[in-house]
Design an enzyme around this catalytic site. Sequence first.
Site, short mmCIF file in Angstrom:
data_model
loop_
_atom_site.label_atom_id
_atom_site.label_comp_id
_atom_site.label_asym_id
_atom_site.label_seq_id
_atom_site.Cartn_x
_atom_site.Cartn_y
_atom_site.Cartn_z
N GLU A 35 -18.56 17.34 -47.34
CA GLU A 35 -19.10 18.18 -48.42
C GLU A 35 -20.62 18.09 -48.34
O GLU A 35 -21.20 17.06 -48.69
CB GLU A 35 -18.58 17.71 -49.78
CG GLU A 35 -17.06 17.65 -49.88
CD GLU A 35 -16.37 18.98 -49.68
OE1 GLU A 35 -17.07 20.02 -49.69
OE2 GLU A 35 -15.14 19.02 -49.49
N CYS A 37 -25.34 19.97 -55.62
CA CYS A 37 -25.10 20.69 -54.37
C CYS A 37 -24.69 22.14 -54.59
O CYS A 37 -24.92 22.99 -53.72
CB CYS A 37 -24.04 19.97 -53.54
SG CYS A 37 -22.46 19.75 -54.36
#
Length: 501
Positions: free
Chosen positions: A231, A264
């Site tokens: 990720e 993010c």
Amino acid sequence: MARRTRRNTSTTTAPDDAAGHVPSVRESYARLRDARQGRLMHSRRMRAAQLKGLGRLLAEGEKDLLDALADDLGKPHVEARLTELDLVKHEVEYALHHLADWMEPQHAKVPIMLQPAGAKTEAQPKGAMLIMGAWNYPVQVLLGPLVGALAAGNVAALKPSELAPATSRAIARLVPRYLDPRAVQVLEGDAEVAAELLDLEWDHICFTGSERVGKIVAAAAAQHLTPVTLELGGKSPAVVLDGNLHAAARRIAHGKSLNAGQTCTAPDYVLAVGQGMEKLPEIIHRAFVRFFGRDAQKSRDYGRIVNRKAFNRLVSFIEDAEIDRSVKVIGGHYDAADLYIEPTILVGVSPDAPIMQEEIFGPILPVLAVDSLDEAMQFIGDRPSPLAAYLFSERPRPHAAFEQQVRAGAIAFNVCNLHAAVSTLPFGGVGASGVGSYHGKFGFDEFSQLRPVFSKTALVDTLKIAYPPYRKGKEKVVRNVNLGFNSRKRVDVKPGDKPGL
């Protein structure tokens, strides 16, 4: 906003409470491999027990974790509870509710030629996992994947980020109290500890962090052919086309200001489409002021930058913009002693500017003007695939075009970040923004081996037709056997047939 004194980063592994001994990386790894070999986590009862223990950890250790998050990132308790602890709690509850169904073998159809026979798929634990967390959400991105790992029946080593030392210590202290140390080990430390962990042979690695470190993790995993979940993030765009601009501005401002922009999935930049968008930057700025007041540094609801290195990097973007007279800077105040950067909007930034070449990961928001949605989608497509892409519009036709033409880990309309809180949706990137996904059933599947099981009686050998020797008559029969599921319909493809005919 008052901030606690930051402490030095730990470089040791988590203590073994039972023996008062601090195990080495190799000792912890050996313990996990023994548990893997002994099938410790294979039963539903054991999986559920560990998930319940994790739930108790989050409930009873809430104050310790919230205080640690405030130490590391200046996170307000309400924000930390909502975006860190509550998300993992929900994942635990969701997994416990569905665990029995997820573990149930799934029947599979068998072609007519192979009957009588039975077939099924069953989710098997991959084994020993390494989960490497990030500093920006040091609870959520470490313990969130752990939910899927435990539900899937794995044992796991947790490597918290050393850049969030208070949270790392809190997790290392709490995990042995609530989870079986044979099943979960916490290993604190810096890059040397991470390198030692990556040198070992794991059955799966889950990493959250930067693209640069993600490549290092992937390269290390490749040495053992270990599957990975990465990720990584990226420059997630927010395209504003039409609709309620004030609501769009509030939602973009909220998505950008969470964790002081160190998220993010945060909108990394805004593409304002067409005429009438000239006021959008000021509207977004007013939303920031409404959230945090004229001086966000005094707000109890606004966080701080993780460390001086990250702070200096972000300040350099603001200073570059201030030098460029073609760029309008709205905000831009900062305080190095407090690691504070005001929510800042940059208007008129060049697409070639340094700030547009990498993920910002801070409370700075460039706003660029484009003439059309097509131009916006082309702008996004010319760059590495982001973790998320957002479109603010109320019209279904732009929604459809955006879904079809934009490549991103996730698409969201008229909101930022919230898709990552939905357990029924996979969370993950594509291309440069990541590999694989988790959350809910998707995490269970990601960290399981979907193993096929095929069974056929030998009391009557119906496979004689397939045995050699292949004389002319047998070859003709074999070639005319239907390998599919529909015995009444056969489609023959002849040499020279064109595709689609």
